[in-house]
Design a protein around this motif. Sequence first.
Motif, PDB file in Angstrom:
ATOM      1  N   ASP A 288      38.083  53.695  34.505  1.00 22.88           N
ATOM      2  CA  ASP A 288      37.315  52.449  34.443  1.00 22.88           C
ATOM      3  C   ASP A 288      37.507  51.909  33.037  1.00 22.88           C
ATOM      4  O   ASP A 288      37.072  52.541  32.061  1.00 22.88           O
TER       5      ASP A 288
ATOM      6  N   ASN B 252      45.197  43.692  32.185  1.00 28.59           N
ATOM      7  CA  ASN B 252      45.145  42.845  33.370  1.00 28.59           C
ATOM      8  C   ASN B 252      43.883  43.068  34.215  1.00 28.59           C
ATOM      9  O   ASN B 252      43.455  42.171  34.927  1.00 28.59           O
TER      10      ASN B 252
ATOM     11  N   ILE C 176      37.488  41.358  36.930  1.00 29.94           N
ATOM     12  CA  ILE C 176      36.650  41.093  38.105  1.00 29.94           C
ATOM     13  C   ILE C 176      36.066  39.692  37.975  1.00 29.94           C
ATOM     14  O   ILE C 176      35.912  39.171  36.869  1.00 29.94           O
TER      15      ILE C 176
ATOM     16  N   VAL D 161      34.049  44.741  31.850  1.00 32.07           N
ATOM     17  CA  VAL D 161      35.396  44.969  32.397  1.00 32.07           C
ATOM     18  C   VAL D 161      36.407  44.016  31.744  1.00 32.07           C
ATOM     19  O   VAL D 161      37.441  44.447  31.210  1.00 32.07           O
TER      20      VAL D 161
ATOM     21  N   PRO E 131      46.717  32.635  33.720  1.00 31.83           N
ATOM     22  CA  PRO E 131      47.177  32.211  35.043  1.00 31.83           C
ATOM     23  C   PRO E 131      46.298  31.098  35.613  1.00 31.83           C
ATOM     24  O   PRO E 131      45.103  31.019  35.324  1.00 31.83           O
TER      25      PRO E 131
ATOM     26  N   CYS F  91      45.838  29.357  39.658  1.00 29.08           N
ATOM     27  CA  CYS F  91      45.340  29.933  40.915  1.00 29.08           C
ATOM     28  C   CYS F  91      46.471  30.723  41.577  1.00 29.08           C
ATOM     29  O   CYS F  91      47.501  30.156  41.956  1.00 29.08           O
ATOM     30  N   ILE F  92      46.262  32.003  41.682  1.00 26.36           N
ATOM     31  CA  ILE F  92      47.313  32.917  42.122  1.00 26.36           C
ATOM     32  C   ILE F  92      46.893  33.582  43.429  1.00 26.36           C
ATOM     33  O   ILE F  92      45.723  33.981  43.590  1.00 26.36           O
TER      34      ILE F  92
ATOM     35  N   MET G 160      41.562  38.116  44.766  1.00 26.87           N
ATOM     36  CA  MET G 160      40.543  37.399  43.990  1.00 26.87           C
ATOM     37  C   MET G 160      40.390  35.958  44.478  1.00 26.87           C
ATOM     38  O   MET G 160      39.288  35.417  44.517  1.00 26.87           O
ATOM     39  N   VAL G 161      41.505  35.328  44.855  1.00 32.03           N
ATOM     40  CA  VAL G 161      41.458  33.951  45.348  1.00 32.03           C
ATOM     41  C   VAL G 161      41.194  33.942  46.859  1.00 32.03           C
ATOM     42  O   VAL G 161      40.443  33.103  47.361  1.00 32.03           O
TER      43      VAL G 161
HETATM   44  P1  NAP Z   1      42.590  41.623  42.068  1.00 27.61           P
HETATM   45  O1  NAP Z   1      43.577  41.355  43.144  1.00 27.61           O
HETATM   46  O2  NAP Z   1      41.125  41.521  42.374  1.00 27.61           O
HETATM   47  O3  NAP Z   1      42.898  43.094  41.456  1.00 27.61           O
HETATM   48  C1  NAP Z   1      42.095  43.566  40.421  1.00 27.61           C
HETATM   49  C2  NAP Z   1      42.721  44.820  39.839  1.00 27.61           C
HETATM   50  O4  NAP Z   1      41.887  45.256  38.740  1.00 27.61           O
HETATM   51  C3  NAP Z   1      42.767  45.987  40.819  1.00 27.61           C
HETATM   52  O5  NAP Z   1      43.940  46.729  40.565  1.00 27.61           O
HETATM   53  C4  NAP Z   1      41.524  46.803  40.455  1.00 27.61           C
HETATM   54  O6  NAP Z   1      41.658  48.205  40.722  1.00 27.61           O
HETATM   55  C5  NAP Z   1      41.495  46.601  38.965  1.00 27.61           C
HETATM   56  N1  NAP Z   1      40.174  46.816  38.364  1.00 27.61           N
HETATM   57  C6  NAP Z   1      39.032  46.152  38.608  1.00 27.61           C
HETATM   58  N2  NAP Z   1      38.042  46.633  37.838  1.00 27.61           N
HETATM   59  C7  NAP Z   1      38.597  47.627  37.092  1.00 27.61           C
HETATM   60  C8  NAP Z   1      38.086  48.506  36.113  1.00 27.61           C
HETATM   61  N3  NAP Z   1      36.808  48.462  35.732  1.00 27.61           N
HETATM   62  N4  NAP Z   1      38.927  49.417  35.565  1.00 27.61           N
HETATM   63  C9  NAP Z   1      40.231  49.484  35.941  1.00 27.61           C
HETATM   64  N5  NAP Z   1      40.771  48.660  36.863  1.00 27.61           N
HETATM   65  C10 NAP Z   1      39.948  47.755  37.427  1.00 27.61           C
HETATM   66  O7  NAP Z   1      42.812  40.665  40.805  1.00 27.61           O
HETATM   67  P2  NAP Z   1      44.049  39.707  40.456  1.00 27.61           P
HETATM   68  O8  NAP Z   1      43.820  38.407  41.125  1.00 27.61           O
HETATM   69  O9  NAP Z   1      45.317  40.421  40.613  1.00 27.61           O
HETATM   70  O10 NAP Z   1      43.733  39.451  38.900  1.00 27.61           O
HETATM   71  C11 NAP Z   1      44.333  40.215  37.880  1.00 27.61           C
HETATM   72  C12 NAP Z   1      43.948  39.601  36.540  1.00 27.61           C
HETATM   73  O11 NAP Z   1      44.357  38.233  36.499  1.00 27.61           O
HETATM   74  C13 NAP Z   1      42.433  39.591  36.293  1.00 27.61           C
HETATM   75  O12 NAP Z   1      42.178  39.817  34.925  1.00 27.61           O
HETATM   76  C14 NAP Z   1      42.046  38.184  36.660  1.00 27.61           C
HETATM   77  O13 NAP Z   1      40.868  37.774  36.012  1.00 27.61           O
HETATM   78  C15 NAP Z   1      43.256  37.406  36.193  1.00 27.61           C
HETATM   79  N6  NAP Z   1      43.415  36.101  36.827  1.00 27.61           N
HETATM   80  C16 NAP Z   1      43.587  36.011  38.178  1.00 27.61           C
HETATM   81  C17 NAP Z   1      43.735  34.752  38.753  1.00 27.61           C
HETATM   82  C18 NAP Z   1      43.956  34.569  40.235  1.00 27.61           C
HETATM   83  O14 NAP Z   1      43.999  33.415  40.678  1.00 27.61           O
HETATM   84  N7  NAP Z   1      44.107  35.613  41.026  1.00 27.61           N
HETATM   85  C19 NAP Z   1      43.679  33.605  37.949  1.00 27.61           C
HETATM   86  C20 NAP Z   1      43.499  33.748  36.584  1.00 27.61           C
HETATM   87  C21 NAP Z   1      43.375  35.009  36.026  1.00 27.61           C
HETATM   88  P3  NAP Z   1      41.209  48.830  42.156  1.00 27.61           P
HETATM   89  O15 NAP Z   1      42.128  48.239  43.185  1.00 27.61           O
HETATM   90  O16 NAP Z   1      41.416  50.309  41.978  1.00 27.61           O
HETATM   91  O17 NAP Z   1      39.808  48.433  42.367  1.00 27.61           O
END
Ligand code: NAP
Length: 244
Positions: free
Chosen positions: A60, A87, A90, A110, A182, A184-185, A189-190
Amino acid sequence: MRQVALITGASRGIGRAIAEELAAEGWAVCINYLERREAAEEVACHIRAGGGEAMAVCADVADRAAVEAMVRAVEEDWGGVALLVNNAGISRQGLFQDLSDADWDRTLAVNLTGAKNTIQAVLPRMLHEKRGCIVNISSIWGLRGASCEVAYACSKAAVVGLTRSLALELAPSGIRVNAVAPGCIETDMVRMLGEETRSLLVEQTPLGRLGTPRDIAQAVAFLASQKASFLTGQVLTADGGFIV
Ligand code: NAP
Protein backbone atom coordinates in the motif's frame (compact mmCIF):
# COMPACT_ATOMS: atom_id res chain seq x y z
CA MET A 1 23.53 -4.06 -16.75
CA ARG A 2 19.96 -4.43 -15.49
CA GLN A 3 18.00 -1.14 -15.42
CA VAL A 4 15.26 -1.34 -12.80
CA ALA A 5 11.93 0.52 -13.01
CA LEU A 6 9.33 0.49 -10.23
CA ILE A 7 5.78 1.33 -11.30
CA THR A 8 3.18 1.75 -8.59
CA GLY A 9 -0.39 0.63 -9.25
CA ALA A 10 0.60 -1.48 -12.26
CA SER A 11 -1.84 -4.38 -11.93
CA ARG A 12 -4.22 -2.77 -14.44
CA GLY A 13 -5.09 0.38 -16.37
CA ILE A 14 -2.43 2.98 -17.06
CA GLY A 15 0.14 1.41 -14.71
CA ARG A 16 -0.05 -1.90 -16.52
CA ALA A 17 0.50 -0.20 -19.88
CA ILE A 18 3.47 1.70 -18.45
CA ALA A 19 5.03 -1.53 -17.17
CA GLU A 20 4.54 -3.21 -20.57
CA GLU A 21 5.91 -0.24 -22.50
CA LEU A 22 8.99 0.09 -20.28
CA ALA A 23 9.62 -3.66 -20.39
CA ALA A 24 9.49 -3.52 -24.20
CA GLU A 25 12.17 -0.83 -24.01
CA GLY A 26 14.41 -3.11 -21.95
CA TRP A 27 13.64 -2.06 -18.37
CA ALA A 28 13.37 -4.74 -15.69
CA VAL A 29 9.99 -3.80 -14.22
CA CYS A 30 8.59 -4.11 -10.69
CA ILE A 31 4.82 -4.17 -10.82
CA ASN A 32 3.44 -2.79 -7.58
CA TYR A 33 -0.18 -3.53 -6.65
CA LEU A 34 -2.43 -3.37 -3.62
CA GLU A 35 -5.32 -5.86 -3.89
CA ARG A 36 -5.20 -7.55 -7.29
CA ARG A 37 -2.34 -10.01 -6.84
CA GLU A 38 -3.47 -12.30 -9.64
CA ALA A 39 -3.76 -9.43 -12.10
CA ALA A 40 -0.28 -8.17 -11.17
CA GLU A 41 1.22 -11.66 -11.50
CA GLU A 42 -0.48 -11.98 -14.87
CA VAL A 43 1.14 -8.73 -16.08
CA ALA A 44 4.54 -10.01 -14.88
CA CYS A 45 4.01 -13.41 -16.59
CA HIS A 46 2.96 -11.70 -19.82
CA ILE A 47 6.13 -9.57 -19.81
CA ARG A 48 8.37 -12.56 -19.01
CA ALA A 49 6.71 -14.57 -21.79
CA GLY A 50 7.75 -11.79 -24.17
CA GLY A 51 11.37 -12.07 -23.03
CA GLY A 52 11.33 -9.23 -20.50
CA GLU A 53 12.14 -9.14 -16.80
CA ALA A 54 9.29 -8.50 -14.39
CA MET A 55 8.25 -9.11 -10.80
CA ALA A 56 5.04 -8.28 -8.95
CA VAL A 57 5.42 -6.58 -5.57
CA CYS A 58 2.65 -5.79 -3.08
CA ALA A 59 2.52 -2.65 -0.94
CA ASP A 60 0.00 0.00 0.00
CA VAL A 61 1.82 3.13 -1.16
CA ALA A 62 0.16 5.04 1.68
CA ASP A 63 1.93 2.81 4.20
CA ARG A 64 5.48 4.08 4.61
CA ALA A 65 6.80 0.90 6.29
CA ALA A 66 5.29 -1.32 3.58
CA VAL A 67 6.83 0.84 0.86
CA GLU A 68 10.25 0.75 2.54
CA ALA A 69 10.04 -3.05 2.80
CA MET A 70 9.02 -3.36 -0.86
CA VAL A 71 11.89 -1.18 -2.07
CA ARG A 72 14.45 -2.98 0.14
CA ALA A 73 13.25 -6.33 -1.28
CA VAL A 74 13.58 -5.05 -4.86
CA GLU A 75 17.06 -3.67 -4.13
CA GLU A 76 18.18 -7.00 -2.65
CA ASP A 77 16.94 -8.95 -5.67
CA TRP A 78 17.70 -6.59 -8.51
CA GLY A 79 19.72 -3.62 -7.22
CA GLY A 80 18.71 0.04 -7.04
CA VAL A 81 15.64 1.50 -8.72
CA ALA A 82 16.77 3.78 -11.56
CA LEU A 83 13.25 4.81 -12.64
CA LEU A 84 10.27 5.33 -10.35
CA VAL A 85 6.81 5.91 -11.81
CA ASN A 86 4.28 7.07 -9.23
CA ASN A 87 1.07 5.95 -10.87
CA ALA A 88 -1.04 4.40 -8.07
CA GLY A 89 -4.11 6.53 -7.49
CA ILE A 90 -7.71 6.52 -6.38
CA SER A 91 -10.65 8.81 -7.12
CA ARG A 92 -14.01 9.21 -5.46
CA GLN A 93 -16.95 11.27 -6.65
CA GLY A 94 -19.30 13.35 -4.53
CA LEU A 95 -20.21 16.84 -3.44
CA PHE A 96 -17.57 18.64 -1.40
CA GLN A 97 -20.09 19.28 1.39
CA ASP A 98 -20.56 15.52 1.74
CA LEU A 99 -16.84 14.65 1.62
CA SER A 100 -15.92 12.69 4.74
CA ASP A 101 -12.64 13.17 6.58
CA ALA A 102 -11.84 9.53 5.86
CA ASP A 103 -12.27 9.96 2.08
CA TRP A 104 -10.26 13.19 2.07
CA ASP A 105 -7.46 11.60 4.12
CA ARG A 106 -7.34 8.39 2.07
CA THR A 107 -7.27 10.25 -1.27
CA LEU A 108 -4.35 12.41 -0.16
CA ALA A 109 -2.63 9.47 1.54
CA VAL A 110 -2.61 7.37 -1.65
CA ASN A 111 -2.25 10.02 -4.37
CA LEU A 112 0.16 12.42 -2.66
CA THR A 113 1.75 10.81 0.42
CA GLY A 114 2.09 7.58 -1.58
CA ALA A 115 4.34 9.37 -4.07
CA LYS A 116 6.28 10.97 -1.21
CA ASN A 117 6.75 7.56 0.43
CA THR A 118 8.07 5.82 -2.67
CA ILE A 119 10.37 8.68 -3.58
CA GLN A 120 11.87 8.74 -0.08
CA ALA A 121 12.37 4.98 -0.25
CA VAL A 122 14.25 4.94 -3.58
CA LEU A 123 16.11 8.20 -3.10
CA PRO A 124 19.08 7.07 -0.97
CA ARG A 125 20.30 4.78 -3.78
CA MET A 126 19.61 7.37 -6.47
CA LEU A 127 21.52 10.01 -4.49
CA HIS A 128 24.39 7.59 -3.92
CA GLU A 129 24.56 6.81 -7.65
CA LYS A 130 23.97 10.46 -8.63
CA ARG A 131 21.41 9.47 -11.24
CA GLY A 132 17.79 8.54 -11.46
CA CYS A 133 14.48 9.46 -12.98
CA ILE A 134 11.08 9.99 -11.38
CA VAL A 135 7.81 10.37 -13.28
CA ASN A 136 4.69 11.26 -11.31
CA ILE A 137 1.21 10.78 -12.71
CA SER A 138 -0.89 13.88 -12.08
CA SER A 139 -4.13 14.65 -13.96
CA ILE A 140 -5.73 17.41 -16.01
CA TRP A 141 -8.15 17.74 -13.07
CA GLY A 142 -5.20 18.75 -10.90
CA LEU A 143 -4.36 21.47 -13.42
CA ARG A 144 -7.85 22.90 -13.94
CA GLY A 145 -9.91 21.72 -10.92
CA ALA A 146 -12.77 19.23 -10.88
CA SER A 147 -16.31 19.62 -9.62
CA CYS A 148 -17.35 16.71 -7.36
CA GLU A 149 -13.76 15.45 -7.19
CA VAL A 150 -12.23 18.13 -4.97
CA ALA A 151 -9.98 15.85 -2.92
CA TYR A 152 -8.74 14.12 -6.07
CA ALA A 153 -8.06 17.43 -7.86
CA CYS A 154 -6.22 18.79 -4.79
CA SER A 155 -4.06 15.68 -4.56
CA LYS A 156 -3.17 15.86 -8.25
CA ALA A 157 -2.39 19.61 -8.06
CA ALA A 158 -0.09 18.82 -5.12
CA VAL A 159 1.66 16.18 -7.24
CA VAL A 160 2.59 19.00 -9.63
CA GLY A 161 4.05 20.96 -6.70
CA LEU A 162 5.93 17.89 -5.56
CA THR A 163 7.29 17.36 -9.08
CA ARG A 164 8.49 20.92 -9.61
CA SER A 165 9.98 21.31 -6.12
CA LEU A 166 11.84 18.01 -6.21
CA ALA A 167 13.07 18.72 -9.74
CA LEU A 168 14.82 21.79 -8.34
CA GLU A 169 16.13 20.04 -5.24
CA LEU A 170 17.39 16.92 -7.02
CA ALA A 171 18.76 18.38 -10.26
CA PRO A 172 22.23 18.95 -8.74
CA SER A 173 22.26 15.23 -7.89
CA GLY A 174 21.57 14.24 -11.51
CA ILE A 175 18.01 13.12 -10.81
CA ARG A 176 15.23 14.28 -13.16
CA VAL A 177 11.64 14.65 -11.91
CA ASN A 178 8.74 15.14 -14.31
CA ALA A 179 5.01 14.51 -14.42
CA VAL A 180 2.42 13.38 -16.93
CA ALA A 181 -1.06 14.84 -16.64
CA PRO A 182 -3.42 12.47 -18.44
CA GLY A 183 -6.78 13.57 -19.79
CA CYS A 184 -9.66 11.08 -19.92
CA ILE A 185 -8.26 7.61 -20.36
CA GLU A 186 -10.17 4.37 -21.00
CA THR A 187 -9.65 2.53 -17.67
CA ASP A 188 -11.73 1.29 -14.72
CA MET A 189 -11.45 4.78 -13.20
CA VAL A 190 -13.37 6.33 -16.11
CA ARG A 191 -15.61 3.29 -16.79
CA MET A 192 -17.06 3.57 -13.29
CA LEU A 193 -18.43 7.03 -14.18
CA GLY A 194 -21.00 5.40 -16.51
CA GLU A 195 -21.70 5.49 -20.25
CA GLU A 196 -23.36 8.92 -20.28
CA THR A 197 -20.38 10.67 -18.66
CA ARG A 198 -18.01 8.72 -20.88
CA SER A 199 -19.77 9.99 -24.04
CA LEU A 200 -19.66 13.54 -22.68
CA LEU A 201 -15.92 13.25 -22.08
CA VAL A 202 -15.38 11.99 -25.64
CA GLU A 203 -17.37 14.97 -26.96
CA GLN A 204 -15.24 17.38 -24.90
CA THR A 205 -11.97 15.90 -26.15
CA PRO A 206 -10.88 17.74 -29.34
CA LEU A 207 -9.22 14.61 -30.77
CA GLY A 208 -12.65 12.93 -30.50
CA ARG A 209 -11.75 9.90 -28.40
CA LEU A 210 -10.68 8.88 -24.94
CA GLY A 211 -6.99 8.21 -24.49
CA THR A 212 -5.68 4.68 -24.22
CA PRO A 213 -3.43 3.56 -21.35
CA ARG A 214 -0.72 3.15 -24.00
CA ASP A 215 -0.99 6.84 -24.94
CA ILE A 216 0.09 7.66 -21.38
CA ALA A 217 2.67 4.88 -21.24
CA GLN A 218 4.39 6.32 -24.29
CA ALA A 219 4.54 9.77 -22.70
CA VAL A 220 6.09 8.22 -19.56
CA ALA A 221 8.58 6.20 -21.64
CA PHE A 222 9.62 9.39 -23.42
CA LEU A 223 10.23 11.27 -20.16
CA ALA A 224 12.22 8.29 -18.86
CA SER A 225 14.37 8.10 -21.98
CA GLN A 226 17.61 9.78 -23.00
CA LYS A 227 15.54 11.81 -25.48
CA ALA A 228 14.28 13.76 -22.45
CA SER A 229 17.68 14.12 -20.79
CA PHE A 230 17.38 17.94 -20.58
CA LEU A 231 13.79 17.89 -19.25
CA THR A 232 13.08 18.24 -15.56
CA GLY A 233 10.25 19.85 -13.58
CA GLN A 234 7.89 19.52 -16.54
CA VAL A 235 4.26 18.49 -16.67
CA LEU A 236 3.45 16.79 -19.95
CA THR A 237 -0.29 17.01 -20.58
CA ALA A 238 -1.52 14.04 -22.60
CA ASP A 239 -5.22 14.73 -23.06
CA GLY A 240 -6.19 14.91 -26.74
CA GLY A 241 -6.45 18.70 -26.42
CA PHE A 242 -8.98 18.64 -23.54
CA ILE A 243 -7.58 21.66 -21.66
CA VAL A 244 -6.06 23.62 -24.54
P1 NAP B 1 -7.19 2.24 -12.10
O1 NAP B 1 -7.56 1.55 -13.36
O2 NAP B 1 -8.25 2.50 -11.07
O3 NAP B 1 -5.97 1.42 -11.41
C1 NAP B 1 -5.45 1.90 -10.21
C2 NAP B 1 -4.17 1.15 -9.89
O4 NAP B 1 -3.64 1.69 -8.66
C3 NAP B 1 -4.39 -0.34 -9.63
O5 NAP B 1 -3.26 -1.04 -10.12
C4 NAP B 1 -4.46 -0.43 -8.10
O6 NAP B 1 -4.00 -1.68 -7.58
C5 NAP B 1 -3.46 0.64 -7.73
N1 NAP B 1 -3.65 1.17 -6.37
C6 NAP B 1 -4.72 1.80 -5.87
N2 NAP B 1 -4.49 2.15 -4.59
C7 NAP B 1 -3.23 1.72 -4.30
C8 NAP B 1 -2.43 1.77 -3.14
N3 NAP B 1 -2.86 2.36 -2.02
N4 NAP B 1 -1.20 1.21 -3.19
C9 NAP B 1 -0.74 0.61 -4.32
N5 NAP B 1 -1.46 0.53 -5.45
C10 NAP B 1 -2.70 1.08 -5.43
O7 NAP B 1 -6.54 3.67 -12.38
P2 NAP B 1 -6.01 4.30 -13.76
O8 NAP B 1 -7.16 4.94 -14.44
O9 NAP B 1 -5.14 3.35 -14.46
O10 NAP B 1 -5.14 5.52 -13.16
C11 NAP B 1 -3.75 5.41 -12.94
C12 NAP B 1 -3.23 6.78 -12.53
O11 NAP B 1 -3.54 7.74 -13.55
C13 NAP B 1 -3.87 7.32 -11.24
O12 NAP B 1 -2.91 8.04 -10.50
C14 NAP B 1 -4.93 8.25 -11.76
O13 NAP B 1 -5.26 9.25 -10.83
C15 NAP B 1 -4.25 8.82 -12.99
N6 NAP B 1 -5.17 9.38 -13.98
C16 NAP B 1 -6.10 8.59 -14.57
C17 NAP B 1 -6.96 9.16 -15.51
C18 NAP B 1 -8.01 8.34 -16.24
O14 NAP B 1 -8.78 8.93 -17.00
N7 NAP B 1 -8.08 7.03 -16.07
C19 NAP B 1 -6.88 10.52 -15.81
C20 NAP B 1 -5.91 11.29 -15.17
C21 NAP B 1 -5.05 10.70 -14.26
P3 NAP B 1 -5.04 -2.91 -7.34
O15 NAP B 1 -5.54 -3.32 -8.69
O16 NAP B 1 -4.19 -3.97 -6.69
O17 NAP B 1 -6.12 -2.39 -6.48
